[in-house]
Design an enzyme around this catalytic site. Structure first.
Site, PDB file in Angstrom:
ATOM      1  N   ASN A   7     -27.665 -28.247 -16.340  1.00 45.19           N
ATOM      2  CA  ASN A   7     -28.506 -27.038 -16.408  1.00 45.19           C
ATOM      3  C   ASN A   7     -27.717 -25.729 -16.384  1.00 45.19           C
ATOM      4  O   ASN A   7     -28.219 -24.704 -15.953  1.00 45.19           O
ATOM      5  CB  ASN A   7     -29.528 -27.034 -15.250  1.00 45.19           C
ATOM      6  N   ARG A   8     -26.500 -25.805 -16.846  1.00 48.98           N
ATOM      7  CA  ARG A   8     -25.616 -24.637 -16.888  1.00 48.98           C
ATOM      8  C   ARG A   8     -25.367 -24.010 -15.514  1.00 48.98           C
ATOM      9  O   ARG A   8     -24.938 -22.864 -15.417  1.00 48.98           O
ATOM     10  CB  ARG A   8     -26.156 -23.559 -17.842  1.00 48.98           C
TER      11      ARG A   8
END
Ligand SMILES: Cc1cc2nc3c(=O)[nH]c(=O)nc-3n(C[C@H](O)[C@H](O)[C@H](O)COP(=O)(O)O)c2cc1C
Length: 210
Positions: A188-189
């Site tokens: 999810n970065r």
């Protein structure tokens, strides 16, 4: 390739408690991991220098050694990067290992290696590479390829039957690291970033937001 497509598992996350207090030791660990993961050119690094006008320029070189102070690379001292570093030794470098979703970036000061160290490394290079170092005035314009090929032949004749000495204009730079950041890609970065900054003889470690 692993079931996860060669991507690092969740336990590859970077934890403050798990990294070495010395970023150059940690760097060697990540380099070892890159070799183990069969990354193509694990020692390739993007080196950025700045001209007199402040204009940065970047290029890939190969780190030919990781010392306790930083990476070493070899080049022509008369090349664009060589000239820029002679005037302004502030330098930046970045490594990227896509298979591991890892990046290391650093800033520091470039120091020329001693003639003895550059001689020793040059002596290990294949003869063809040594002749090219003589034949190429790196970063200068040339009218066509034939001129370069001819120069290689000329130097091959000049040094026939004897070892090729190192051109004085060619040698190593050590990047003395002052700031080193380790970046590990996460889901999810929400990536991990740990940055070391030199404080006297010690290193301060802090986490940066992704
Ligand atoms: C994978 C790769 C490795 C390279 N390794 C070196 C190197 O170790 N030393 C070097 O001088 N140039 C190396 N080069 C070439 C440089 O990227 C660059 O073209 C050259 O050094 C001239 O740069 P300059 O004109 O900015 O000085 C490499 C290029 C690539 C793509």
């Amino acid at each position: 390739m692993s079931a996860t497509g060669g991507r690092p598992s969740a336990n590859a996350a970077l934890h403050e408690g798990a990294v070495d207090p010395d970023p150059l030791v940690q760097m060697q660990r990540w380099l070892d991991d890159a070799y183990a993961a069969s990354v193509i050119e694990p020692t390739a690094m993007c080196v950025s220098t700045a001209g007199e006008d402040g204009q940065p320029s970047s290029r890939i070189v190969l780190a030919r050694g990781m010392t306790s102070r930083g990476p070493v690379f070899y080049t022509s001292y008369l090349s664009r990067k060589g000239r820029e570093l002679a005037r302004n030794p502030r330098v930046a470098a970045a490594f990227y290992w896509p298979e591991l979703e890892r990046q290391v970036r650093m800033t520091g000061i470039a120091e020329r290696l001693s003639d003895e160290d550059s001689d020793a490394y040059f002596a290990t290079r294949p003869r063809g590479h040594q002749l090219s170092a003589w034949a190429s005035e790196q970063s200068e314009a040339v009218a066509d390829r034939d001129i370069l090929d001819q120069r290689v032949e000329d130097y091959a004749a000049r040094f026939e039957g004897e070892p090729v000495p190192r051109p004085h204009s060619w040698g190593g730079f050590l990047i003395v690291a002052e700031r080193v950041e380790f970046w590990q890609g996460c889901a999810n970065r929400m990536h991990d970033r740990l940055e070391y900054a030199r404080e006297g003889a010690a290193w301060r470690l802090r986490r940066l937001q992704p």
